[in-house]
Design an enzyme around this catalytic site. Structure first.
Site, PDB file in Angstrom:
ATOM      1  CD  GLU A 746     -10.344  14.596  -1.595  1.00  0.00           C
ATOM      2  OE1 GLU A 746      -9.764  13.937  -0.726  1.00  0.00           O
ATOM      3  OE2 GLU A 746     -10.271  15.831  -1.699  1.00  0.00           O
ATOM      4  CE1 TYR A 789      -6.574  -1.704   4.412  1.00  0.00           C
ATOM      5  CE2 TYR A 789      -6.239  -1.971   2.048  1.00  0.00           C
ATOM      6  CZ  TYR A 789      -6.058  -1.250   3.205  1.00  0.00           C
ATOM      7  OH  TYR A 789      -5.405  -0.058   3.152  1.00  0.00           O
ATOM      8  CB  CYS A 816       9.181 -16.134   5.690  1.00  0.00           C
ATOM      9  SG  CYS A 816      10.039 -17.263   4.594  1.00  0.00           S
ATOM     10  CD  GLU A 817       4.256 -11.847   8.249  1.00  0.00           C
ATOM     11  OE1 GLU A 817       3.615 -11.903   9.293  1.00  0.00           O
ATOM     12  OE2 GLU A 817       5.413 -11.382   8.174  1.00  0.00           O
ATOM     13  CE1 TYR A 846      -4.949   3.990  -1.783  1.00  0.00           C
ATOM     14  CE2 TYR A 846      -6.857   2.995  -2.854  1.00  0.00           C
ATOM     15  CZ  TYR A 846      -6.245   4.082  -2.266  1.00  0.00           C
ATOM     16  OH  TYR A 846      -6.917   5.271  -2.155  1.00  0.00           O
TER      17      TYR A 846
END
Ligand code: ADP
Ligand code: ASP
Ligand code: MG
Length: 866
Positions: A746, A789, A816-817, A846
């Site tokens: 899968e 990740y 803003c990060e 993803y």
């Protein structure tokens, strides 16, 4: 004749065992020596090893092997055969081979004193140099032969040096007397051949420089002659970031300073003998490591002028390490304890390598390349130590060392490396006071297979700065041509590019999916004969067109939520519920109810579900997800197996589950495991089938083994496409062992990652403190993988696809990060400017499915290319 030549310039070339064992290699040696001499306007000294494997044989003979006579015969035959290959007469080696035979008749052979052993060992280099010089002369070259023992003098023994190392692991004079150069210059020929490995002992006999010591001979000659360079020619094109034979991804180190090279050599990189660097460093002679089979490759340069580049340069391994653990009572800080203990090592002529200490314990390591650590020596040492403390000898151990400048400042990047060692039994960790190395000592057996993993972790974490082209060159597997390159991506085709530019003009950020790529991947998987049932994990990308395309290709669909189930039945009306899998994790019970009502295949993964809601599951046919106790994957956050993971029934509780299931009349038709995502080791699935089949037999009613997904895709040029053929062969082999079961898979990512791209416009291009950043109108809100990740995605400037990518830039988003960064170092055209259309590749899996409206930025659009 001699007087017409400039006689004061030398270059030293050393050729190792594999470089002197074949005729065509000797042609290369002759060519290279002639060329180098010409380049420097001087002469070349060629230092050679014994033919490959010969020193091993001689060592066995020197150590008194029972079949020594047969071994000598074999050596005589081998050298005779090589003379024939070189079309030389047998008389060339007649005297030398007679001398070799004579050593067995020597009266000393019975007692095997060290001086006799040294003479035995010396024969290999004497033979190879003699036949080599004769061959080069037969090709018409101006070549002389000399006995290295006339030139290299072993240093007088240092106090406490063991008798063994005084004879078989000597150091030599690195500075010549007044007349060394002139005596040398008086040699009449342009090229000279001599032996590595051997020197003159103070008593007039033969001394040996230790295994691998021919490199050191070359270095001494280079230093004594003030040579223009010392070149070590071997079977790999330089020093690598790990032994390339163990780690195919190891990178060539193109440039090193003496100190880093020293550390890499000392900690196990056999390519250069650790004692070979100091003589050259002291004399300021540059060194190079080159490949005789690939003479055009530039190799590794080692000199004093390399710019220091911080970061891990290499990982090496030494085997046969002996640990001596000394346990005393309240001894640490007790005046004189260490002095007493180390006096005993000194008495036994043993030099200590690493030291670790605790309140009541001191542990030291002994390196077999510096010591004769025979059982006799260790027994004698232990007996003496037992007088002052409790002794434990731990053998055999392996020392694994990370080498590089500024190790302490890199610690924060090494969390994955620490975690990997955390799974082994680590006996000792040592950090060198020169801040150049960090060493872990573990059992030798545990070290097998570890280096490729650690090497990968060092690159992924950024601790090994492989992007720095000043130091890092190509990978070993590229050099040997065993790289299966990635296919050119679909979006590079001119028609696709125009369509994407037109799409971007309608607004960005936007995802675009190429259905042809999805179908192609589906067909590749369907060609794997060992698989019986195919499902697509829709969480990777639940776009209705993709679901329909995959259903048409014969894939069932795997869902993890009620929302996904609804999407499936809406997008593919009329799909057979038996073709739908539902594999939730900690989902509300109503989702299980709804799934059962629809008649889909439900997978459960804990006992508590059955205990709490027996009526929901009574009389049903279910699949069971088991945690096989170990996981894998491209990042710790996608590792879904093992104690730390929330997924799957613990293997410990399978019996309990089955009892409960029997009580509720539940039939288990399939068992499932999925241990991680982006797994590159194809043996992983074989092992899973094997383990699942074991459980299936215990359960009895199982027909299907579902081995999950996790197939990787090549996100960067460093990644190779997954070897589906090898994977299929492995599965077929393990299936043949368990023919009773069907196999199901899968995958998600494998089917859709490469079909998708994220289109964005460049917003601003900003320079700050030497760093250049390109901003996009898409950030971690549109594609979370890099922030979550540390995932890599290639990025291209679609507006300037034909321009050279000549600038290293950071690519960032508008959120803003501080983790809103796609990548720190992307190669893009220097002219990249606001308004350019940028493409983030391989974003089909993803991507949109994890997008959010963080900072109240709109979700990206999605477009499908038929
Ligand atoms: P030679 O016979 O030419 O002296 P060696 O066998 O002594 O050659 O050294 C070359 C070998 O060193 C290579 O074949 C390689 O397997 C091994 N090696 C170990 N570590 C390294 C490393 N870090 N870089 C390159 N080679 C290494
Ligand atoms: N022939 C010796 C050995 O095998 C020396 C060398 O090759 O460097 O150890
Ligand atoms: Mg060697």
């Amino acid at each position: 004749m001699a007087s017409s030549r400039p006689v004061d310039r030398w270059i030293v070339l050393k050729f190792g065992g594999t470089s002197v064992s074949r005729r065509h290699r000797w042609n290369t040696i002759g060519d290279l020596a002639g060329k180098r001499a010409e380049e420097i306007g001087g002469r070349a000294l060629v230092v050679v090893s014994a033919l490959s494997g010969v020193t091993n044989e001689l060592t066995a003979i020197a150590e008194g092997a029972a079949d020594s006579a047969a071994r000598v015969d074999a050596l005589v035959t081998r050298h005779g055969a090589f003379l024939e290959e070189l079309e030389l007469g047998q008389e060339v080696l007649a005297e030398r081979l007679a001398a070799l035979r004579g050593l067995l008749q020597d009266p000393r052979a019975a007692g095997r004193p060290l001086d006799w052993q040294a003479e035995v060992l010396a024969q290999g280099e004497l033979l190879s140099s003699t036949l080599g010089a004769a061959y080069l002369r037969s090709r018409g070259l101006d070549v002389g032969w000399m006995d290295a023992r006339h030139w290299l003098q072993a240093l007088p023994p240092s106090p406490n040096q063991s008798a063994w190392s005084q004879r078989l692991s000597v150091n030599c004079q690195g500075q010549g007397g007044e007349d060394f150069g002139s005596r040398f210059d008086a040699q009449p020929t342009r090229l000279l051949v001599t032996q590595g490995f051997i020197a003159r002992h103070g008593d007039g006999g033969t001394a040996i420089l230790g295994r691998g010591g021919s490199d050191t001979s070359a270095a001494y000659f280079g230093a004594l002659l003030g040579a223009r360079g010392v070149e070590i020619w071997t079977d790999v094109p330089g020093m690598f970031s790990a032994n390339p034979k163990d780690v195919p991804d190891a990178r060539l180190l193109t440039r090193l300073d003496y100190y880093e090279a020293q550390e890499i050599a000392t900690t196990g990189a056999k390519v250069l003998h650790p004692r070979a660097i100091k003589p050259c460093r002291d004399a300021g002679v540059p060194m190079a490591i080159r490949d005789t089979g690939r003479p055009d490759m530039p190799g590794t340069r080692i000199d004093g002028s390399a710019e220091p580049v911080p970061g891990v340069k290499a990982i090496s391994r030494r085997n046969g390490i002996v640990l001596v653990s000394m346990e005393g009572i309240g001894m640490w800080q007790q005046v004189g304890f260490l002095a007493d203990v180390f006096a005993l090592f000194k008495q036994h002529g043993l030099s200590v390598d690493l030291i670790g200490s605790a309140e009541t314990n001191v542990t030291v390591s002994l390196d077999p390349s510096e010591n004769l650590v025979s059982t006799d020596v260790l027994a004698a040492l232990s007996a003496d130590l037992a007088q002052v403390c409790k002794v434990k000898v731990i053998v055999p151990c392996a020392a694994i060392t990370l080498v590089g400048r500024g190790m302490r400042s890199l610690l924060y990047k090494l969390s994955d490396v620490w975690a990997t060692f955390g799974r082994e039994r680590v006996h000792m960790i040592s950090q060198s006071s020169n801040d150049l190395n960090l060493t872990f000592v573990i059992d030798e057996a545990d070290a097998d297979g570890l280096l490729p993993i650690l090497h990968g972790e060092l690159i992924d974490s950024g601790a090994m700065p492989v992007y720095d082209a000043q130091v890092f060159g190509p990978r070993w597997r590229e050099i040997i041509g065993s790289v299966r390159p990635r296919a050119t991506p679909w979006w590079r085709a001119p028609a696709a590019r125009s369509r994407l530019l037109a799409l971007a003009a309608q607004g960005t950020p936007a995802y675009a999916y190429d259905l042809a790529t999805v179908r192609e991947r589906a067909r590749q998987l369907k060609a794997v004969a060992a698989i019986d049932r195919y499902f697509y994990a829709i969480k990777a990308n639940p776009h209705p067109h993709i679901l329909r395309a995959l259903a048409e290709e014969g894939f069932g669909l795997e869902c993890v939520s009620q929302g996904e189930l609804e999407r499936v039945f809406a997008a593919v009306p009329g799909i057979d519920p038996a073709q739908v899998l539902f594999t939730p994790s900690f989902a509300p019970i109503d989702e299980y109810r709804a799934a059962l009502a629809r008649g889909v295949n439900l997978t459960v993964d804990n006992v508590e579900l059955l205990q709490h809601w027996p009526e929901v599951f009574r009389g049903r046919a279910l699949w069971l997800r088991i945690d096989l106790g170990h996981g894998d994957g491209h990042h710790r956050k996608v590792n879904t197996g093992g104690k730390e993971a929330k997924f799957g029934l613990s293997a410990q509780r399978v019996e309990e589950f089955l009892e409960q299931a029997r009580a509720l009349d539940i039939r288990i038709g399939g068992i499932h495991a999925h241990l991680g995502s982006g797994v590159e080791n194809s043996g992983h699935w074989q092992q899973m089938v094997d383990e699942l089949a074991g459980f299936a037999r215990r359960i009895g009613s199982v027909e299907v083994l579902d081995i999950g997904g996790g197939l990787p895709v090549p996100y960067s040029d460093d990644d190779e496409p997954f070897d589906l053929d090898a994977w299929g062969r492995g599965l077929a082999a393990v299936k043949a062992v368990h023919p009773a079961f069907q196999l199901a898979i899968e995958p998600g990512r494998f089917l859709v990652a490469e079909c998708g791209v994220l289109l964005a416009h460049a917003t601003q291009v900003v320079e700050k403190d030497g760093a250049r950043r390109v901003g996009l109108d898409a950030g971690m809100n549109a594609l979370l993988r890099p922030a979550l990740y540390d995932a890599w995605h290639d990025i291209a400037n679609l507006s300037r696809l034909d321009q050279a990518c000549d600038a290293d830039v950071g690519v960032v988003g508008p959120i803003c990060e501080s983790s809103d960064v796609f990548a720190q170092r992307v190669k893009l055209p220097r002219a990249t400017a606001p308004g350019d259309v940028m493409l983030v590749a391989d974003a089909g899996a993803y991507g949109f499915s994890m997008a959010s409206t963080y900072n109240l930025r709109a979700l990206p659009r999605e477009e499908v290319l038929p």
